[in-house]
Design a protein around this motif. Structure first.
Motif, PDB file in Angstrom:
ATOM      1  N   SER A 179       9.826   2.642   2.628  1.00  9.51           N
ATOM      2  CA  SER A 179       9.285   4.007   2.196  1.00  9.51           C
ATOM      3  C   SER A 179       8.586   4.104   0.784  1.00  9.51           C
ATOM      4  CB  SER A 179      10.351   4.982   2.481  1.00  9.51           C
ATOM      5  OG  SER A 179      10.659   5.099   3.734  1.00  9.51           O
ATOM      6  N   GLU A 211      10.745   9.975  -9.563  1.00 13.60           N
ATOM      7  CA  GLU A 211      11.922  10.568  -8.693  1.00 13.60           C
ATOM      8  C   GLU A 211      12.144   9.366  -7.609  1.00 13.60           C
ATOM      9  OE1 GLU A 211      11.398  14.548  -7.740  1.00 13.60           O
ATOM     10  OE2 GLU A 211      10.848  14.920  -9.628  1.00 13.60           O
ATOM     11  N   VAL A 212      11.387   9.306  -6.688  1.00 15.06           N
ATOM     12  CA  VAL A 212      11.496   8.584  -5.309  1.00 15.06           C
ATOM     13  C   VAL A 212      12.221   7.422  -5.512  1.00 15.06           C
ATOM     14  CG1 VAL A 212      10.682   8.026  -3.206  1.00 15.06           C
ATOM     15  CG2 VAL A 212       9.886  10.041  -4.043  1.00 15.06           C
ATOM     16  N   ASN A 265       3.432  17.868  -9.439  1.00 15.39           N
ATOM     17  CA  ASN A 265       4.858  16.824  -9.611  1.00 15.39           C
ATOM     18  C   ASN A 265       4.522  15.825 -10.009  1.00 15.39           C
ATOM     19  OD1 ASN A 265       6.116  18.170  -6.822  1.00 15.39           O
ATOM     20  ND2 ASN A 265       4.094  18.305  -6.729  1.00 15.39           N
ATOM     21  N   PHE A 308       7.174  12.493  -9.539  1.00 11.98           N
ATOM     22  CA  PHE A 308       7.193  12.361  -8.250  1.00 11.98           C
ATOM     23  C   PHE A 308       7.495  10.761  -7.850  1.00 11.98           C
ATOM     24  CE2 PHE A 308       5.881  11.193  -3.687  1.00 11.98           C
ATOM     25  CZ  PHE A 308       6.702  11.849  -3.008  1.00 11.98           C
ATOM     26  N   GLU A 319      -7.545   2.670  -7.751  1.00 10.82           N
ATOM     27  CA  GLU A 319      -8.329   2.706  -6.638  1.00 10.82           C
ATOM     28  C   GLU A 319      -7.720   1.701  -5.759  1.00 10.82           C
ATOM     29  OE1 GLU A 319     -10.871   4.550  -6.220  1.00 10.82           O
ATOM     30  OE2 GLU A 319     -10.538   5.706  -8.421  1.00 10.82           O
ATOM     31  N   PRO A 320      -7.808   1.946  -4.521  1.00 13.67           N
ATOM     32  CA  PRO A 320      -7.353   0.787  -3.458  1.00 13.67           C
ATOM     33  C   PRO A 320      -8.038  -0.482  -3.365  1.00 13.67           C
ATOM     34  CG  PRO A 320      -7.097   3.040  -2.532  1.00 13.67           C
ATOM     35  CD  PRO A 320      -7.789   3.226  -3.859  1.00 13.67           C
ATOM     36  N   PRO A 368       6.533   3.814   7.299  1.00 24.11           N
ATOM     37  CA  PRO A 368       6.288   5.015   6.608  1.00 24.11           C
ATOM     38  C   PRO A 368       4.988   6.066   6.988  1.00 24.11           C
ATOM     39  CG  PRO A 368       6.021   3.289   5.096  1.00 24.11           C
ATOM     40  CD  PRO A 368       6.184   2.760   6.341  1.00 24.11           C
ATOM     41  N   GLN A 371      -0.619   8.353  -4.966  1.00 26.49           N
ATOM     42  CA  GLN A 371      -1.513   9.580  -4.747  1.00 26.49           C
ATOM     43  C   GLN A 371      -1.026  10.821  -4.208  1.00 26.49           C
ATOM     44  OE1 GLN A 371      -3.398   7.710  -1.021  1.00 26.49           O
ATOM     45  NE2 GLN A 371      -4.980   6.849  -2.305  1.00 26.49           N
ATOM     46  N   LEU A 372       0.550  10.835  -4.002  1.00 29.58           N
ATOM     47  CA  LEU A 372       1.135  12.179  -3.717  1.00 29.58           C
ATOM     48  C   LEU A 372       1.493  12.969  -5.082  1.00 29.58           C
ATOM     49  CD1 LEU A 372       3.224  11.255  -0.680  1.00 29.58           C
ATOM     50  CD2 LEU A 372       1.334  12.855  -0.989  1.00 29.58           C
ATOM     51  N   ALA A 425       0.674  -1.115  -0.113  1.00 30.74           N
ATOM     52  CA  ALA A 425       0.088   0.094  -0.193  1.00 30.74           C
ATOM     53  C   ALA A 425       0.885   1.282   0.017  1.00 30.74           C
ATOM     54  CB  ALA A 425      -1.013  -0.017   1.234  1.00 30.74           C
ATOM     55  N   GLN A 426       2.024   1.322   0.525  1.00 27.91           N
ATOM     56  CA  GLN A 426       2.815   2.250   0.360  1.00 27.91           C
ATOM     57  C   GLN A 426       3.269   3.058  -0.883  1.00 27.91           C
ATOM     58  OE1 GLN A 426       3.592   4.429   2.753  1.00 27.91           O
ATOM     59  NE2 GLN A 426       5.262   5.616   1.584  1.00 27.91           N
ATOM     60  N   ASP A 453       0.911  14.513  -8.497  1.00 31.32           N
ATOM     61  CA  ASP A 453      -0.144  15.289  -9.075  1.00 31.32           C
ATOM     62  C   ASP A 453       0.525  16.084 -10.372  1.00 31.32           C
ATOM     63  OD1 ASP A 453       1.043  17.400  -8.111  1.00 31.32           O
ATOM     64  OD2 ASP A 453      -0.192  17.544  -6.266  1.00 31.32           O
ATOM     65  N   MET A 462       1.140   2.740  -3.189  1.00 35.17           N
ATOM     66  CA  MET A 462       0.039   3.692  -3.677  1.00 35.17           C
ATOM     67  C   MET A 462      -0.111   4.982  -3.065  1.00 35.17           C
ATOM     68  SD  MET A 462      -3.491   1.442  -3.542  1.00 35.17           S
ATOM     69  CE  MET A 462      -3.223   0.046  -4.570  1.00 35.17           C
ATOM     70  N   GLN A 463       0.548   4.958  -1.837  1.00 37.11           N
ATOM     71  CA  GLN A 463       0.619   6.444  -1.197  1.00 37.11           C
ATOM     72  C   GLN A 463       1.444   7.231  -2.228  1.00 37.11           C
ATOM     73  OE1 GLN A 463       0.346   8.208   2.081  1.00 37.11           O
ATOM     74  NE2 GLN A 463      -1.609   7.272   2.133  1.00 37.11           N
ATOM     75  N   LEU A 464       2.534   6.651  -2.632  1.00 35.76           N
ATOM     76  CA  LEU A 464       3.418   7.432  -3.605  1.00 35.76           C
ATOM     77  C   LEU A 464       2.595   7.988  -4.981  1.00 35.76           C
ATOM     78  CD1 LEU A 464       6.777   5.593  -3.813  1.00 35.76           C
ATOM     79  CD2 LEU A 464       6.242   7.256  -2.058  1.00 35.76           C
ATOM     80  N   ARG A 522       1.963   8.418   6.745  1.00 38.23           N
ATOM     81  CA  ARG A 522       0.820   8.480   5.632  1.00 38.23           C
ATOM     82  C   ARG A 522       0.209   9.737   5.703  1.00 38.23           C
ATOM     83  NH1 ARG A 522      -0.380   3.042   3.859  1.00 38.23           N
ATOM     84  NH2 ARG A 522       2.010   2.104   4.226  1.00 38.23           N
TER      85      ARG A 522
END
Lengths: 157, 238
Positions: free
Chosen positions: A87, A44-45, A38, A41, A151-152, B134, A32-33, A25-26, A35, A28-30, B136
Motif C-alpha cells: 500500500s 502520516e501514512v 493534506n 499525507f 513526474e512518473p 493497492p 499525488q494524493l 509506483a504506489q 496536496d 508515487m500515488q501517495l 489507484r
C-alpha cells in the motif's frame, strides 16, 4: 545550500530509491494524493507503516520462536505486512513477504526464519531511506521551498 | 462548478480492517470529490447502514431491523476489503444483497490477492467491480457509473427531486469522458498515436476484455508477475 540545489538533491535521491527498487509506483500515488489540504499525507501514512511493520515483525519473531510453530498465524502476519508494504509502495519488503508466504505454505521453518531476517533487513533499509527523504523535504520546506513534483516519466519503471 | 457540487452528494462507505488502507481509500475517494465514511469491519458497516444483526442465526428471514426503511445517512456505494477477520467482504456483500432495503446499494470488493475463483464468486453474488489492491485513482473512475444507476433507481421510487436528478442524468456522458481524462496521469510518455490506435483496434477485436475479465486473466500468472505498467504504458491501455 540554496533551494534549487536542495530540490535537485531531493529529486536525485527519490529517483535512486525507485531505480534501486526500494519504492515502486504506489509511492508515487501517495505523493499525488498529497496536496495543500493534506500536506503531511505521505509522512502520516508512512509513519503508520512503520508502526504496523514493527508490531508485525515483533509478532513474527515471537511466532517463529515457538516449539510448535503455528504457520497459519505466521502467514496471517506476513499477509498483513505484505498488504501494508504494498500500500505504501515499499516494493522490496513486499517481494520479501511474497517469498516468505511460499515457505509458510511449505511449513519450512528454516526458510521462514531466513525470510524473516530478509524482511527485517529490507524493512530497516527502506525505513532509513524514507527517513532520509523526509529529512531532505523538511530542509527544503524550512527555507521556504516547495517539494518538487515527481513526474512518473522521470522515474523508470 | 455545479457539477462538483452534485458529485459531492455521492456518499461512499469504505470498509477495511487495515488503518493504512482506510487512510488511503479515504484520500482516494475524497480526491475524487466523494463524501466518505470509513469503518474497520463488516459488522460496523452493517450497523452504519442501519441493518441489525440480531437475527443472524436465521438467515432465511429478512435480517432487517423493524424501522429500517431508509438508513439515516444515504450511502451511494459500499467499497470493502475482501480479507477481514470476522465478517469478510464477501459476507458483507451477501448481507447487503439479501437485505430488501440495502440490495440496491452497489458494492465494490477490493483484494490484494488475484484469485479468479474469489473474483467470480463476488461478481456472481452481485458485486459491481473487483479492484486489486493497492487501489489507484484510475480505478475510482469506474465507480461513478454505478452510483448514477442507484440515483436513477431511487428516482423511480421517489416523487420529489425529479428535475435535479434528470439533470444529473443528462450530464452523465459528458462527465464520464471528463472523468476518464482525469484518470490518465497528465505527465505520460507521449506514445506514438498510430501505435495506440493499433492497440485500440486489436482490443476492440477481442471485445470481451472488460476490466473484470482482465483481472481474472492476470490471475493465471503467478502473483509476482503482477507488474502492471502503471504509468509508462498507460497511453495504450484503453
Amino acid at each position: 545550500m540554496e533551494v534549487g540545489q536542495m530540490q535537485r538533491q531531493w529529486l536525485d535521491y527519490t529517483r535512486s530509491l525507485f531505480l534501486e527498487g526500494f519504492l515502486d509506483a504506489q509511492f508515487m500515488q501517495l505523493q499525488q494524493l498529497q496536496d495543500e489540504n493534506n500536506p503531511d499525507f505521505v509522512v502520516e501514512v508512512v509513519s503508520l507503516f512503520f508502526q504496523d511493520s514493527e508490531r508485525l515483525l515483533k509478532d513474527l519473531t515471537f511466532a517463529l520462536d515457538q516449539n510448535a510453530v503455528d504457520f497459519k498465524k505466521v502467514d496471517a502476519h506476513v499477509h498483513q505486512l505484505k498488504g501494508s508494504s504494498s500500500s505504501i509502495g515499499a516494493q522490496r519488503v513486499k517481494n520479501a513477504c511474497i517469498d516468505f508466504r511460499n515457505f509458510c505454505e511449505e511449513q519450512n521453518i528454516d526458510a521462514c526464519l531466513r525470510c524473516l531476517q530478509q524482511v527485517k533487513e529490507e524493512y530497516c533499509l527502506v525505513k532509513n531511506k524514507l527517513e532520509t527523504l523526509f529529512r531532505l523535504e523538511q530542509q527544503i520546506v524550512a527555507v521556504g521551498g516547495s517539494i518538487p513534483l515527481v513526474e512518473p516519466t522521470q522515474m523508470s519503471f | 462548478m455545479g457539477m462538483a457540487a452534485a458529485e459531492s452528494q455521492f456518499h461512499v462507505l469504505a470498509v477495511d480492517d487495515s488503518l493504512i488502507d482506510r487512510k488511503l481509500i479515504e484520500r482516494l475517494l475524497k480526491t475524487s470529490s466523494y463524501q466518505v465514511t470509513t469503518v474497520d469491519s463488516g459488522s460496523k458497516a452493517l450497523e452504519f447502514l442501519g441493518l441489525s444483526e440480531t437475527d443472524e442465526s436465521n438467515p432465511s428471514t429478512p435480517s432487517v431491523s423493524p424501522n429500517n426503511h431508509h438508513q439515516e445517512v444515504e450511502v451511494n456505494l459500499v467499497i470493502t476489503d475482501y480479507c477481514m477477520p470476522g465478517m469478510t467482504g464477501y459476507d458483507l456483500l451477501k448481507k447487503i444483497k439479501e437485505s430488501s432495503s440495502l440490495r440496491n446499494i452497489p458494492v465494490v470488493i477490493m483484494s490484494s490477492e488475484n484469485v479468479p475463483s474469489r473474483i467470480n464468486r463476488c461478481l456472481e453474488e452481485g458485486a459491481e467491480e473487483f479492484f486489486l489492491k493497492p487501489v489507484r485513482l484510475s480505478d475510482l473512475n469506474k465507480l461513478k457509473p454505478h452510483m448514477k444507476k442507484t440515483k436513477l433507481k431511487d428516482q423511480k421510487q421517489g416523487t420529489s427531486e425529479k428535475l435535479e436528478n434528470s439533470e444529473v442524468q443528462q450530464l452523465q456522458p459528458q462527465q464520464q469522458i471528463q472523468n476518464d481524462l482525469q484518470g490518465v496521469p497528465k505527465s505520460q510518455d507521449p506514445q506514438p498515436e498510430s501505435e495506440s490506435h493499433l492497440e485500440q483496434q486489436q482490443q476492440s477485436l477481442q471485445q470481451a476484455n472488460n476490466n473484470k475479465r482482465k483481472t481474472i486473466e492476470q490471475g493465471l500468472s503467478p502473483e509476482t508477475d503482477r507488474t502492471r505498467p502503471r504509468y509508462s504504458g498507460i497511453a495504450t491501455v484503453v
